[in-house]
Design a protein around this motif. Structure first.
Motif, short mmCIF file in Angstrom:
data_model
loop_
_atom_site.label_atom_id
_atom_site.label_comp_id
_atom_site.label_asym_id
_atom_site.label_seq_id
_atom_site.Cartn_x
_atom_site.Cartn_y
_atom_site.Cartn_z
N PRO A 169 37.49 26.24 6.83
CA PRO A 169 37.65 26.92 5.73
C PRO A 169 38.50 27.03 4.86
O PRO A 169 39.73 26.20 4.56
CB PRO A 169 38.14 28.56 6.28
N THR A 170 37.83 26.26 3.46
CA THR A 170 38.81 26.40 2.48
C THR A 170 39.35 27.29 1.93
O THR A 170 39.21 28.33 1.79
CB THR A 170 37.74 25.79 1.49
N ARG A 171 40.81 26.46 1.31
CA ARG A 171 41.35 27.98 0.63
C ARG A 171 41.93 27.56 0.14
O ARG A 171 42.16 26.08 -1.17
CB ARG A 171 42.87 27.67 1.81
N PRO A 172 42.65 28.76 -1.44
CA PRO A 172 42.40 28.42 -2.60
C PRO A 172 44.21 27.98 -2.58
O PRO A 172 44.74 28.17 -1.70
CB PRO A 172 42.29 29.88 -3.46
N PRO A 173 44.08 26.57 -3.97
CA PRO A 173 45.56 25.92 -3.79
C PRO A 173 46.46 27.38 -3.99
O PRO A 173 46.31 28.31 -5.07
CB PRO A 173 45.26 25.19 -4.90
N VAL A 174 47.78 27.26 -3.87
CA VAL A 174 48.50 28.46 -4.30
C VAL A 174 50.03 27.44 -4.21
O VAL A 174 50.30 26.54 -4.42
CB VAL A 174 49.31 28.89 -2.88
N GLU A 175 50.07 27.93 -5.89
CA GLU A 175 51.47 27.81 -6.80
C GLU A 175 52.82 28.28 -6.74
O GLU A 175 51.96 29.67 -6.30
CB GLU A 175 50.58 27.81 -8.52
N TYR A 176 53.96 27.50 -6.70
CA TYR A 176 55.48 27.90 -6.03
C TYR A 176 55.38 28.53 -7.14
O TYR A 176 55.96 27.63 -8.16
CB TYR A 176 55.88 26.76 -5.01
N SER A 177 56.36 29.55 -7.42
CA SER A 177 56.43 29.82 -8.03
C SER A 177 58.30 30.24 -8.64
O SER A 177 58.57 30.07 -9.95
CB SER A 177 56.10 31.86 -9.17
N GLY A 178 59.37 29.46 -7.32
CA GLY A 178 60.57 28.84 -7.24
C GLY A 178 60.88 30.90 -6.71
O GLY A 178 60.28 31.66 -6.54
N PRO A 179 62.43 30.23 -6.39
CA PRO A 179 62.69 31.37 -5.44
C PRO A 179 63.16 33.09 -6.21
O PRO A 179 62.57 32.45 -7.83
CB PRO A 179 64.83 31.15 -5.32
N PRO A 180 63.03 34.18 -6.15
CA PRO A 180 63.31 34.76 -7.08
C PRO A 180 64.52 35.29 -7.33
O PRO A 180 65.60 34.83 -7.21
CB PRO A 180 63.21 35.87 -6.00
N PRO A 181 64.83 35.78 -8.88
CA PRO A 181 66.06 35.47 -9.61
C PRO A 181 67.47 36.20 -8.42
O PRO A 181 66.70 37.72 -7.97
CB PRO A 181 65.55 36.26 -10.52
N SER A 182 68.40 36.38 -8.35
CA SER A 182 68.79 36.75 -7.93
C SER A 182 70.39 37.55 -8.46
O SER A 182 70.42 37.43 -10.05
CB SER A 182 69.36 36.03 -6.82
N ASN A 183 70.15 38.99 -8.92
CA ASN A 183 72.05 39.33 -9.66
C ASN A 183 73.06 39.27 -9.08
O ASN A 183 73.69 38.84 -7.64
CB ASN A 183 71.47 41.04 -8.98
N PRO A 184 74.03 38.97 -10.10
CA PRO A 184 75.61 38.43 -9.84
C PRO A 184 75.97 39.33 -9.34
O PRO A 184 76.14 40.77 -9.74
CB PRO A 184 76.05 37.87 -11.46
N PRO A 185 77.61 39.28 -8.73
CA PRO A 185 78.01 40.41 -7.95
C PRO A 185 78.76 41.16 -9.29
O PRO A 185 79.06 40.11 -10.59
CB PRO A 185 79.17 39.44 -7.05
N PRO A 186 79.26 41.86 -8.51
CA PRO A 186 79.81 42.62 -9.74
C PRO A 186 81.24 41.65 -10.41
O PRO A 186 81.87 41.09 -9.56
CB PRO A 186 80.34 43.88 -9.28
N ALA A 187 81.48 42.11 -11.22
CA ALA A 187 83.02 41.86 -12.07
C ALA A 187 83.78 41.94 -10.81
O ALA A 187 84.45 40.83 -11.24
CB ALA A 187 83.03 42.11 -13.65
N ASN A 188 84.57 43.01 -10.69
CA ASN A 188 86.11 43.05 -9.63
C ASN A 188 85.49 42.90 -7.90
O ASN A 188 86.42 42.89 -7.94
CB ASN A 188 86.14 44.34 -9.97
#
Length: 107
Positions: free
Chosen positions: A30-49
């Motif tokens: 079976p043929t599959r449509p090509p999948v594009e990789y959009s990169g890793p999800p964005p991460s939240n920076p840790p709190p300042a303290n």
């Protein structure tokens, strides 16, 4: 159960089955449509303290008392003498028992 029945599972299949299998076309993948990789999800920076947990250092070990090497040598010599004395007594008892058993067997 005969020998022929035991070996039935190990025999080759009839000659016609291999040629029939070779004549059949392989199923199409079976043929599959090509999948594009959009990169890793964005991460939240840790709190300042934010800081890593601190681990308290253990108390340094205490000093052991000094050893009296002369006294240790004397005690080791006494222990060696006692061990050798017990070994000699046990050997003498075993020798006497063996002589008694051999004497009973011979006489």
């Amino acid at each position: 159960m005969t020998k022929a029945d035991d070996d039935a599972g190990w025999r080759r299949p009839p000659a016609g089955t291999d040629s029939e299998r070779a004549a059949q076309p392989a199923p199409a993948a079976p043929t599959r449509p090509p999948v594009e990789y959009s990169g890793p999800p964005p991460s939240n920076p840790p709190p300042a303290n934010w800081r890593p947990p601190l681990v308290q250092r253990p108390v340094p070990p205490r000093q052991l008392p000094e050893q009296d090497h002369d006294r240790l040598d004397i005690e080791e010599q006494a222990a060696r003498t006692l061990s050798q004395g017990i070994g000699m007594v046990a050997g003498a008892v075993l020798l006497v028992l063996m002589l008694i058993l051999c004497a009973r067997a011979l006489f």
